[in-house]
Design a protein around this motif. Structure first.
Motif, mmCIF file in Angstrom:
data_model
loop_
_atom_site.group_PDB
_atom_site.id
_atom_site.type_symbol
_atom_site.label_atom_id
_atom_site.label_comp_id
_atom_site.label_asym_id
_atom_site.label_seq_id
_atom_site.Cartn_x
_atom_site.Cartn_y
_atom_site.Cartn_z
ATOM 1 N N THR A 106 -1.856 62.846 21.879
ATOM 2 C CA THR A 106 -3.112 62.437 21.255
ATOM 3 C C THR A 106 -4.096 62.002 22.332
ATOM 4 N N LEU A 107 -5.322 62.512 22.251
ATOM 5 C CA LEU A 107 -6.398 62.113 23.148
ATOM 6 C C LEU A 107 -7.412 61.310 22.351
ATOM 7 N N ILE A 108 -7.510 60.020 22.661
ATOM 8 C CA ILE A 108 -8.509 59.150 22.036
ATOM 9 C C ILE A 108 -9.694 59.076 22.982
ATOM 10 N N ASN A 109 -10.779 59.718 22.618
ATOM 11 C CA ASN A 109 -11.971 59.739 23.463
ATOM 12 C C ASN A 109 -12.905 58.630 23.002
ATOM 13 N N GLY A 110 -13.035 57.613 23.843
ATOM 14 C CA GLY A 110 -13.878 56.479 23.488
ATOM 15 C C GLY A 110 -15.014 56.258 24.453
ATOM 16 N N ASP A 111 -15.412 57.309 25.195
ATOM 17 C CA ASP A 111 -16.405 57.086 26.240
ATOM 18 C C ASP A 111 -17.781 56.733 25.697
ATOM 19 N N ARG A 112 -17.987 56.887 24.380
ATOM 20 C CA ARG A 112 -19.248 56.468 23.770
ATOM 21 C C ARG A 112 -19.053 55.317 22.792
ATOM 22 N N ALA A 113 -17.936 54.622 22.934
ATOM 23 C CA ALA A 113 -17.603 53.536 22.011
ATOM 24 C C ALA A 113 -17.681 52.189 22.714
ATOM 25 N N THR A 114 -18.168 51.180 22.007
ATOM 26 C CA THR A 114 -18.251 49.829 22.550
ATOM 27 C C THR A 114 -17.740 48.830 21.525
ATOM 28 N N TRP A 115 -17.119 47.782 22.024
ATOM 29 C CA TRP A 115 -16.693 46.658 21.199
ATOM 30 C C TRP A 115 -17.224 45.389 21.853
ATOM 31 N N ARG A 116 -17.730 44.492 21.044
ATOM 32 C CA ARG A 116 -18.250 43.237 21.569
ATOM 33 C C ARG A 116 -17.947 42.137 20.559
ATOM 34 N N GLY A 117 -17.389 41.038 21.018
ATOM 35 C CA GLY A 117 -17.103 39.941 20.099
ATOM 36 C C GLY A 117 -15.857 39.187 20.510
ATOM 37 N N ARG A 118 -15.163 38.617 19.510
ATOM 38 C CA ARG A 118 -14.012 37.761 19.766
ATOM 39 C C ARG A 118 -12.805 38.206 18.952
ATOM 40 N N LEU A 119 -12.556 39.499 18.904
ATOM 41 C CA LEU A 119 -11.344 40.003 18.280
ATOM 42 C C LEU A 119 -10.133 39.600 19.119
ATOM 43 N N SER A 120 -9.055 39.193 18.467
ATOM 44 C CA SER A 120 -7.845 38.877 19.223
ATOM 45 C C SER A 120 -7.281 40.118 19.895
ATOM 46 N N TYR A 121 -7.332 41.248 19.171
ATOM 47 C CA TYR A 121 -6.877 42.527 19.711
ATOM 48 C C TYR A 121 -7.911 43.579 19.344
ATOM 49 N N VAL A 122 -8.146 44.512 20.252
ATOM 50 C CA VAL A 122 -9.205 45.499 20.026
ATOM 51 C C VAL A 122 -8.622 46.885 19.783
ATOM 52 N N LEU A 123 -7.949 47.446 20.755
ATOM 53 C CA LEU A 123 -7.340 48.769 20.619
ATOM 54 C C LEU A 123 -5.828 48.611 20.670
ATOM 55 N N VAL A 124 -5.182 48.835 19.530
ATOM 56 C CA VAL A 124 -3.724 48.733 19.428
ATOM 57 C C VAL A 124 -3.212 50.125 19.097
ATOM 58 N N VAL A 125 -2.594 50.787 20.064
ATOM 59 C CA VAL A 125 -2.262 52.206 19.908
ATOM 60 C C VAL A 125 -0.813 52.463 20.298
ATOM 61 N N GLY A 126 -0.273 53.536 19.731
ATOM 62 C CA GLY A 126 1.095 53.928 20.035
ATOM 63 C C GLY A 126 1.473 55.153 19.231
ATOM 64 N N GLY A 127 2.740 55.527 19.327
ATOM 65 C CA GLY A 127 3.237 56.706 18.621
ATOM 66 C C GLY A 127 4.003 57.594 19.566
ATOM 67 N N GLY A 128 3.680 58.911 19.527
ATOM 68 C CA GLY A 128 4.383 59.873 20.361
ATOM 69 C C GLY A 128 3.972 59.784 21.811
ATOM 70 N N PRO A 129 4.738 60.473 22.666
ATOM 71 C CA PRO A 129 4.445 60.404 24.104
ATOM 72 C C PRO A 129 3.158 61.108 24.486
ATOM 73 N N HIS A 130 2.685 60.763 25.677
ATOM 74 C CA HIS A 130 1.511 61.375 26.306
ATOM 75 C C HIS A 130 0.225 61.073 25.544
ATOM 76 N N LEU A 131 0.145 59.891 24.990
ATOM 77 C CA LEU A 131 -1.113 59.431 24.408
ATOM 78 C C LEU A 131 -2.076 59.095 25.534
#
Length: 310
Positions: free
Chosen positions: A66-91
């Motif tokens: 899986t390719l998660i393309n986030g080069d145009r994505a922004t997060w701003r604030g006080r989230l405890s966790y922002v990107l929580v990812v997993g699953g199969g290999p080669h993510l």
């Protein structure tokens, strides 16, 4: 006169060495197509994240490759966790900007329970990401054996810039860790499960800049302070350190400024910029050159930004 000339020569050699360490990573920016992951391969599952986000992105059952393309994505604030990812290999998590807005006087206990990226995929890659003002900037958890981090900028990390507490093999390359309380962690903790002895694994850091920035400490005392470079378990992985620039502004607290005993597998062409009082307080192997010249660090950071963007 001889001593003055020798000092000048030493400074010039150190500046040249630091420049060479960073210049050796030339072509590591977005233009280097061979450094992108999964882009041109068949059978890739694509996820596109873009725009400003206010909530956590959690996907822990993603398919292989899986390719998660986030080069145009922004997060701003006080989230405890922002990107929580997993699953199969080669993510591959590619790009994105995560900026916390935690006040500087936020207690360490609060920051310790935050992480910008939490990754559990085997053979995962995190690249071209910017993280500012979190506890752990990048955290690899159970399942993430064989991870790769490259061309990331992590700053104002109030706990670990990079946490690898399952003692996995992994590589950090061409990155700027521009302000860590503790730089790298590979140490187990009470109540943790699923950990196996990691002493056969290799933890590689190469062509990377690492600054321990004084900040709030875990016990709230003797502030500002830092923990150290390598928070390591006796069963932690071996270390391979090549072509890096480390910076310390003061004596470190709980972790310290040395290399974990018995863990150095290979090492060459590293610079330690010491800006604290007196002589550098620890012994380093001969693969490190120690300098008190802050220009070495600032020049290396400028060159990194020239190659990888502001």
């Amino acid at each position: 006169m001889r001593r003055t000339l020798a000092n000048v020569v030493t400074v010039l050699l150190t500046l040249l060495l630091a420049g060479a360490l960073i210049a050796a990573t030339g072509g590591t920016g977005r233009a280097a197509g061979e450094e992108r992951c999964l882009d041109h391969e068949a059978g890739v599952h694509h996820v596109r994240l873009s725009g400003s986000h206010v909530g956590e992105y959690e996907q822990t059952a993603l398919p292989d490759r899986t390719l998660i393309n986030g080069d145009r994505a922004t997060w701003r604030g006080r989230l405890s966790y922002v990107l929580v990812v997993g699953g199969g290999p080669h993510l591959c998590l590619d790009g994105g900007s995560i900026r916390g807005t935690w006040p500087q006087d936020t207690p360490w206990e609060t920051m310790h329970s935050t992480a910008a990226v939490v990754d559990s995929a085997p053979a995962a890659t995190v690249q071209d990401l910017r993280v500012h003002d979190y506890g752990d900037s990048i955290r690899f958890v159970e399942g993430a054996q064989g991870w790769l981090v490259r061309r990331v900028e992590l700053s104002d990390s109030r706990d670990d810039c990079l946490e690898n507490d399952w003692l996995y093999a992994g590589t950090v390359e061409d990155s700027l860790l521009n302000g860590c309380y503790n730089a790298f962690s590979a140490r187990t903790y009470s109540g943790q499960s699923g950990v196996v002895n990691g002493s056969g694994n290799l933890f590689t850091v190469e062509h990377t800049l690492v600054w321990l920035r004084p900040m709030g400490t875990y016990d709230g005392k003797h502030q500002p302070g830092t923990a150290g470079f390598f928070k390591w378990d006796p069963a932690g992985p071996r270390l391979s350190l090549h072509h890096n620039v480390f910076r310390a502004d003061m004596r470190a607290g709980t972790v310290g400024l040395s290399i974990p005993s018995g863990k150095l597998a290979s090492c060459s062409d590293n610079v330690l910029v010491w800006l604290g009082k007196g002589h550098f307080p620890r012994h380093l192997p001969r693969c490190f050159r120690i300098t008190r010249d802050a220009r070495v660090w600032h020049r290396a950071v400028r060159q990194w930004h020239q190659q990888n963007g502001p």
